[in-house]
Design a protein around this motif. Structure first.
Motif, PDB file in Angstrom:
ATOM      1  N   ARG A  13      71.822  64.233  97.311  1.00  0.00           N
ATOM      2  CA  ARG A  13      72.055  63.151  97.766  1.00  0.00           C
ATOM      3  C   ARG A  13      72.896  62.246  96.777  1.00  0.00           C
ATOM      4  N   LEU A  14      72.813  62.624  95.599  1.00  0.00           N
ATOM      5  CA  LEU A  14      73.723  62.120  94.365  1.00  0.00           C
ATOM      6  C   LEU A  14      74.828  62.502  94.771  1.00  0.00           C
ATOM      7  N   ARG A  15      75.416  63.639  94.880  1.00  0.00           N
ATOM      8  CA  ARG A  15      76.952  63.996  95.315  1.00  0.00           C
ATOM      9  C   ARG A  15      77.309  63.516  96.344  1.00  0.00           C
ATOM     10  N   ALA A  16      76.682  63.177  97.262  1.00  0.00           N
ATOM     11  CA  ALA A  16      77.155  62.551  98.443  1.00  0.00           C
ATOM     12  C   ALA A  16      77.246  61.052  98.317  1.00  0.00           C
ATOM     13  N   SER A  61      65.137  50.544  80.543  1.00  0.00           N
ATOM     14  CA  SER A  61      66.187  50.263  81.413  1.00  0.00           C
ATOM     15  C   SER A  61      66.657  51.404  82.027  1.00  0.00           C
ATOM     16  N   THR A  62      66.694  52.687  81.529  1.00  0.00           N
ATOM     17  CA  THR A  62      67.152  53.663  82.435  1.00  0.00           C
ATOM     18  C   THR A  62      66.240  54.248  83.434  1.00  0.00           C
ATOM     19  N   VAL A  63      65.103  54.126  83.068  1.00  0.00           N
ATOM     20  CA  VAL A  63      64.034  54.427  84.032  1.00  0.00           C
ATOM     21  C   VAL A  63      64.040  53.302  85.065  1.00  0.00           C
ATOM     22  N   TYR A  64      64.259  51.951  84.854  1.00  0.00           N
ATOM     23  CA  TYR A  64      64.535  51.271  85.780  1.00  0.00           C
ATOM     24  C   TYR A  64      65.491  51.305  86.851  1.00  0.00           C
ATOM     25  N   ARG A  65      66.720  51.345  86.245  1.00  0.00           N
ATOM     26  CA  ARG A  65      67.764  51.797  87.095  1.00  0.00           C
ATOM     27  C   ARG A  65      67.973  53.146  87.924  1.00  0.00           C
ATOM     28  N   THR A  66      67.112  54.095  87.326  1.00  0.00           N
ATOM     29  CA  THR A  66      66.759  55.323  88.080  1.00  0.00           C
ATOM     30  C   THR A  66      66.117  55.202  89.162  1.00  0.00           C
ATOM     31  N   GLU A  71      65.132  54.964  95.034  1.00  0.00           N
ATOM     32  CA  GLU A  71      64.807  54.284  95.852  1.00  0.00           C
ATOM     33  C   GLU A  71      66.007  54.133  96.992  1.00  0.00           C
ATOM     34  N   LYS A  72      67.086  53.743  96.692  1.00  0.00           N
ATOM     35  CA  LYS A  72      68.290  53.578  97.397  1.00  0.00           C
ATOM     36  C   LYS A  72      68.798  54.866  98.144  1.00  0.00           C
ATOM     37  N   LEU A  73      68.224  55.960  97.780  1.00  0.00           N
ATOM     38  CA  LEU A  73      68.485  57.243  98.239  1.00  0.00           C
ATOM     39  C   LEU A  73      67.489  57.662  99.225  1.00  0.00           C
TER      40      LEU A  73
END
Length: 151
Positions: A13-16, A61-66, A71-73
């Motif tokens: 999903r990330l690579r896509a 902040s990394t936890v929140y961004r991740t 969730e977006k994925l």
């Protein structure tokens, strides 16, 4: 062979999306799966505990961004269970949340319990219910039977 919780689906999903599979992204997704219903703070604390003294863990902040990216994925969902920060859980098993207002206990329930209500909302209002975000508040059996007052 990768499991549903393993890195392969996340990596794909990330690579896509043109993104990389980082150790932090893997760690956060694993913590969400392990903790079931956890706030970003609890996820960060888990990662710090796993890293041990002097170990490297993702900062808050990394936890929140991740979590936002996951969730977006479509890999995690967040739910507001009342007061405080939302909790995150893996999206692979849709469920609704039942939260005791007296003791704070969280239980998961089959989303099919709301099928009739969801159908009525769709028919009458054109509204589609997202069960991954549904939280019902009330009093659990244990508190009701013990006479614990609802807060």
């Amino acid at each position: 062979m990768a499991s549903e919780r393993g890195p392969a689906p996340l990596g794909e999903r990330l690579r896509a999306q043109g993104l990389r599979l980082t150790p932090q992204r893997q760690q956060v997704l694993a913590a969400v799966s392990d903790l079931d219903h956890a706030t970003p703070e609890a996820i960060g604390a888990r990662l710090r505990q796993q890293a041990g003294p002097g170990g490297a863990a993702p900062d808050t902040s990394t936890v929140y961004r991740t979590l936002e990216l996951l969730e977006k994925l479509g890999l995690v969902w967040h739910t507001h269970l009342g007061k405080g920060a939302p909790v995150y859980h893996a999206s692979e098993h849709p469920h609704l949340h039942v939260v005791c207002a007296s003791c704070g206990d969280i239980a998961s329930a089959d989303p099919a319990l709301l099928d009739e209500a969801a159908e009525r909302l769709a028919a009458e209002l054109g509204f589609t219910v997202d069960v991954g975000h549904v939280a019902l508040s009330g009093t659990c059996r244990r508190c009701r039977e013990s006479g614990t007052p609802q807060e």
